[in-house]
Design a protein around this motif. Structure first.
Motif, short mmCIF file in Angstrom:
data_model
loop_
_atom_site.label_atom_id
_atom_site.label_comp_id
_atom_site.label_asym_id
_atom_site.label_seq_id
_atom_site.Cartn_x
_atom_site.Cartn_y
_atom_site.Cartn_z
N THR A 96 31.93 35.28 56.29
CA THR A 96 33.20 35.10 56.98
C THR A 96 33.53 36.31 57.85
O THR A 96 34.15 36.17 58.90
CB THR A 96 34.35 34.84 55.99
N ASP A 97 33.11 37.51 57.41
CA ASP A 97 33.30 38.71 58.22
C ASP A 97 32.46 38.65 59.49
O ASP A 97 32.94 38.92 60.59
CB ASP A 97 32.87 39.96 57.43
N LEU A 98 31.20 38.30 59.33
CA LEU A 98 30.30 38.23 60.48
C LEU A 98 30.80 37.21 61.49
O LEU A 98 30.81 37.45 62.70
CB LEU A 98 28.89 37.86 60.01
N ALA A 99 31.25 36.06 61.00
CA ALA A 99 31.73 35.00 61.89
C ALA A 99 32.98 35.44 62.64
O ALA A 99 33.11 35.19 63.85
CB ALA A 99 32.02 33.74 61.09
N LEU A 100 33.90 36.12 61.97
CA LEU A 100 35.11 36.55 62.65
C LEU A 100 34.80 37.57 63.73
O LEU A 100 35.39 37.54 64.82
CB LEU A 100 36.11 37.13 61.64
N THR A 101 33.87 38.47 63.46
CA THR A 101 33.45 39.43 64.47
C THR A 101 32.96 38.72 65.72
O THR A 101 33.29 39.11 66.86
CB THR A 101 32.33 40.33 63.91
N LYS A 140 41.22 30.79 61.32
CA LYS A 140 41.91 31.94 60.75
C LYS A 140 42.55 32.80 61.84
O LYS A 140 43.73 33.17 61.74
CB LYS A 140 40.91 32.79 59.95
N LEU A 141 41.78 33.10 62.89
CA LEU A 141 42.32 33.95 63.95
C LEU A 141 43.47 33.26 64.67
O LEU A 141 44.46 33.90 65.02
CB LEU A 141 41.21 34.31 64.93
N ALA A 142 43.37 31.95 64.85
CA ALA A 142 44.46 31.21 65.49
C ALA A 142 45.72 31.29 64.63
O ALA A 142 46.84 31.46 65.16
CB ALA A 142 44.06 29.76 65.70
#
Length: 341
Positions: free
Chosen positions: A239-244, A298-300
């Motif tokens: 999930t960290d890698l994807a958010l980056t 999540k970012l949205a």
């Protein structure tokens, strides 16, 4: 000794004298300035005239439940201080809301630049920009290799069912900031909930990993500290890698609502980041489209919460007026990412 938004300096000064190591007992007079950048927790540089500290507190006004947890942020940095993951030294935590109106903590001021703009990296040149982005990926790999139990974080979260809870959590956060209809958010949530993959080995998840949450040494281009751990937990590290990477995609279509550093010449491409992470971590990336869709959702939700506070006049600083424009393109990008799964 005038106040700054979010800090009652006389009360804070009294508390400092009793709780922060190295502060001489007796009356002290603190000064403070809010550090620019960041659209979530408020960060201040605080000084007594001879020493300097960093103070972090939640944003003013409307605050999403669990989204600005000072206790968790303080705990994870304290736990990581003896690992290879670079973090600031923590000094004190205050959960008494009577001091500044919210929980806060005090930590070391670490030298380094949180690169937020393409122009900042362009000034370094392609070679140094590439090195900085490589070190960011390597730091993420190092974090995900830490054994949570070995650093006292075995109970920091519930890894089982993490992805399902993340889907539900960010739907709840989106609903908490509801002030307009977002059909794409409903569709993305439904599709995510229906396609949750098996989870990989659990690890420490930063929760908002990107270059401007790292302090880069201007001389060596090494990362001196990773900061902004407010959403850290135990869970699926992908999930960290994807958010980056979603931050990187966001910079590509909206001009840099959050950060456009990834547009700088020399910065690792998405495929290069994936390859470097994959080679060092050996995690299964076969369902990575789901993780990208979840990261977009999540970012949205986070940006919609910031947009909500902006409309209510509860944000501090500049750069909030265009946040709302990024939500629908981000949700659309999340729906497209699911096709990559």
């Amino acid at each position: 000794m005038g106040d700054v938004p979010g800090l009652d300096l006389p009360r804070l000064s009294d508390w400092f004298a009793d709780h922060v190591p190295g502060v001489a007992p007796g009356e002290i007079a603190l000064s403070a300035r809010r550090i620019s950048g960041g659209k979530s927790n408020l960060t201040y540089e605080v000084s007594d005239g001879s020493s300097v500290w960093i103070v972090r507190r939640p944003p003013l006004g409307h605050v999403l439940a669990t989204a600005h947890d000072m206790v968790r942020e303080h705990r994870v940095m304290t736990a990581l201080r003896d690992t290879v993951v670079p973090v600031p030294t923590t000094y004190a935590l205050c959960e008494d809301t009577a001091v500044v109106g919210a929980p806060f903590y005090v930590m070391e001021k670490v030298d380094g630049v949180p690169y937020r703009g393409r122009a900042e990296l362009e000034a370094l040149g392609r070679e140094r920009t590439r090195a900085v982005s490589e070190r960011l990926v390597d730091t993420l790999v190092a974090l995900h290799a830490v054994d949570p139990a070995a650093v006292g974080l075995g109970d920091f979260g519930r890894p089982e069912g993490f992805l399902a809870r993340q889907v539900a959590r960010w739907k709840k956060q989106m609903d908490a900031s509801h002030h307009r209809d977002l059909p794409a958010a409903d569709e993305l949530h439904e599709r995510l909930a229906a396609s949750i993959p098996p989870e990989g080995a659990a690890g420490i998840v930063h929760g908002d990993f990107r270059l401007d949450n790292a302090l880069v040494d201007t001389g060596t281009d090494r990362i001196n500290a990773v900061v902004d751990w407010e959403m850290a937990t135990l869970g699926d590290p992908l999930t960290d890698l994807a958010l980056t990477l979603v931050y990187q995609r966001l910079a590509g279509f909206d001009g840099g609502t959050v950060s456009d550093v990834s547009n700088a010449p020399g910065y690792l491409t998405e495929s290069e980041i994936l390859a470097r992470y994959d080679a060092a971590s050996h995690r299964d990336l076969s369902r990575f489209g789901f993780y990208l869709g979840l990261a977009a959702f999540k970012l949205a939700a986070i940006l919609e919460g910031i947009h909500y506070r902006y409309l209510a006049g509860q944000t501090v600083g500049e750069g909030f007026d265009t946040i709302g424009d990024a939500i629908n393109p981000l949700l659309d990008a999340g729906l497209s990412a699911l096709k990559e799964d």
